[in-house]
Write an enzyme that holds these catalytic residues in place. Structure first.
Site, PDB file in Angstrom:
ATOM      1  N   SER A 243       0.825  -1.195   0.000  1.00 51.45           N
ATOM      2  CA  SER A 243       0.000   0.000   0.000  1.00 51.45           C
ATOM      3  C   SER A 243       0.861   1.248   0.000  1.00 51.45           C
ATOM      4  O   SER A 243       2.044   1.210   0.334  1.00 51.45           O
ATOM      5  CB  SER A 243      -0.904   0.013   1.235  1.00 51.45           C
ATOM      6  OG  SER A 243      -1.815  -1.065   1.209  1.00 51.45           O
ATOM      7  N   GLU A 323      -7.567  -2.941  -7.660  1.00 46.48           N
ATOM      8  CA  GLU A 323      -8.367  -2.757  -6.442  1.00 46.48           C
ATOM      9  C   GLU A 323      -7.957  -1.506  -5.668  1.00 46.48           C
ATOM     10  O   GLU A 323      -7.448  -1.591  -4.542  1.00 46.48           O
ATOM     11  CB  GLU A 323      -8.232  -3.995  -5.544  1.00 46.48           C
ATOM     12  CG  GLU A 323      -8.710  -5.278  -6.193  1.00 46.48           C
ATOM     13  CD  GLU A 323      -8.223  -6.524  -5.451  1.00 46.48           C
ATOM     14  OE1 GLU A 323      -7.424  -6.377  -4.499  1.00 46.48           O
ATOM     15  OE2 GLU A 323      -8.609  -7.632  -5.834  1.00 46.48           O
ATOM     16  N   CYS A 398      -5.788   8.217  26.994  1.00 45.29           N
ATOM     17  CA  CYS A 398      -4.803   8.034  28.054  1.00 45.29           C
ATOM     18  C   CYS A 398      -3.598   7.262  27.518  1.00 45.29           C
ATOM     19  O   CYS A 398      -3.303   6.145  27.948  1.00 45.29           O
ATOM     20  CB  CYS A 398      -5.445   7.314  29.235  1.00 45.29           C
ATOM     21  SG  CYS A 398      -4.443   7.366  30.723  1.00 45.29           S
TER      22      CYS A 398
END
Length: 470
Positions: A243, A323, A398
């Site tokens: 990616s 895709e 946190c």
């Protein structure tokens, strides 16, 4: 004692070398914002004809703001670019990768605009089917599909199941036999090509969980088994190299290796593989470091690669599919936050860091913590004449590592109540969202022609408590 994992991020208030000092800190940088985003006369950012001030008032913050025109324009651009580039060859299809972001409305847009849909879990498949997406235009991925997912996909008549292991060949064949049908399958092969990206999103090197390795003949054995199976039809081969990829170099090597397997199958098994899926992973601009390619440049470049490799191997050019997900969804969306605490932390000597805390964080965008991703941001509710100052935008969770934007220039007078927008959050932000610290997930709204439409509503405390049955 080990240092805290966020420790390396501390102690340096200088801007990173790639981050340019802005001539105007109020400017919308070209390429970072969706196509209808602009500033209005009163200084507020507007998207889809809707001011962020109005969105904050009517919808609240944080909120994912999706530019419908932008999303659909990008989807059609990929559809048309690949169709045109491969028209002289054997044609090409584009499947939207639903893992980037999927909801019922998006599935309907994708269907209306003529793309296929790539899903990788039963949940994504359920969204597609409820939206009325045609089963034959759906591809099901996944490295560990359950029996129920395989069965549901076959019952829905999906166009292809992308098989990821030798064991899965037997599973799909057995379930297809029970249902009295033939299953169309692709085989995902790992080519040994590693995209130049983060380790967790590079998916074609050998040491990872996806696919059937070309090394040692595993992929060839998978082809042989599928061809021998009574209830399977081999649709083709699938390869995905990772990616956030900006050029076609990795595709060139991967395509060659997959086509070598196509030639081996032709020569040794006397079978012609007619379809090839080269995945997606096309990159986007998250900040000024990134220079993504256009759909047209990607399509023409890959078409040339495939044609050349097939010619050298004396193969007929296969029908090819792609895709894209991030490249369609990512730039279409910005996340709108409200500023709370602004804290100037002295680090000793002249060094300091300004922390701008917003009302979301890693529960709506975990990519900075997960992938060390770099984002940009903008003071979006107003303009300012103050000097730019490097800040770190952080969330309310946190965790010291709850960072949304590591380094960016904002006006020195940023203050509580200001609106800040983070662009290019349409992909893998809501999809990866969580309820960490029991924070409800933000809504996803679509804006178009001055109208606001809720795609996914904001979670409430009642939603959270409703799951707690103990």
């Amino acid at each position: 004692m080990r240092a805290h994992e966020a420790g390396a991020l501390h102690g340096n208030d200088a801007a990173p070398t790639w981050l340019p000092y802005p001539s105007d800190v109020n400017t919308l940088i070209d390429g970072l914002w969706s196509r209808t985003t602009r500033r209005t006369e009163d200084g507020a950012v507007e998207v889809g004809g809707v001011s962020v001030a109005r969105i904050a008032e009517e919808v609240g913050t944080p909120a994912f703001v999706l530019d419908e025109d932008d999303f659909r324009h990008r989807a059609r651009a990929f559809r048309d670019a690949f169709a045109e580039a491969f028209r002289p060859l054997a044609g090409a299809d584009v499947y939207y990768a639903g893992k980037a972001f999927l909801c019922g409305a998006v599935a309907r847009w994708v269907e209306e605009d003529g793309l296929g849909l790539d899903v990788c879990t039963g949940g994504e498949l359920a969204v597609a089917l409820r939206a009325g997406f045609p089963g034959e235009r759906i591809a099901l991925h996944g490295n560990n599909k359950s029996l129920a997912e395989i069965r549901r996909a076959l019952e829905a008549g999906v166009g292809r199941i992308v098989v990821d292991s030798l064991d899965e060949i037997d599973l799909v064949d057995a379930i297809a036999a029970e249902l009295g049908l033939r299953a169309a399958v692709m085989l995902r092969v790992t080519t040994g090509v590693e995209a130049h990206t983060h380790e967790f999103i590079a998916t074609a090197h050998e040491d990872q969980k996806f696919g059937l390795s070309l090394t040692g003949g595993t992929a060839f054995e998978a082809v042989r088994r599928v061809l021998a199976a009574e209830h399977l039809d081999l649709v083709g081969l699938h390869s995905h190299i990772g990616s956030q990829i900006f050029d076609t170099g990795g595709f060139e090597v991967a395509a060659r290796r997959v086509l070598d397997l196509v030639a081996q199958v032709r020569d040794e098994l006397d079978h012609t593989i007619t379809q090839l899926d080269l995945g997606g992973g096309f990159g986007v601009m998250y900040n000024t470091q990134h220079t993504p390619s256009t759909p047209e440049a990607l399509a023409s470049g890959i078409a040339g690669i495939v044609e050349k490799q097939c010619h050298e191997l004396e193969l007929e050019v296969p029908h090819v599919s792609f895709e894209p997900g991030r490249a369609i969804a990512g730039p279409s969306t910005q996340t709108l936050y409200s500023v709370g605490t602004v804290k100037d932390v002295r680090l000793g000597g002249p060094h300091h860091r300004v922390y701008v805390s917003v009302d979301g964080g890693m529960s709506d965008n975990v990519r900075t913590a997960l992938y060390d991703a770099d984002y940009s941001c903008l003071l979006s509710g107003r303009v300012s004449e103050e000097q730019p100052e490097v800040v770190r935008v952080v969330g309310k969770h946190c965790e010291s590592g709850d960072i949304v934007v590591k380094d960016e220039y904002l006006p020195a007078d940023v203050r509580r109540g200001d609106l800040v927008s983070v662009p290019v959050t349409g992909a893998y932000c809501y999809s990866l969202a969580s309820n960490y610290n029991h924070v409800p997930r933000p809504p996803v709204i679509a804006v178009k022609d001055g109208e606001i439409r809720t795609l996914i509503r904001r979670e409430t405390e009642e939603d959270l408590l409703g799951l707690d049955v103990g």
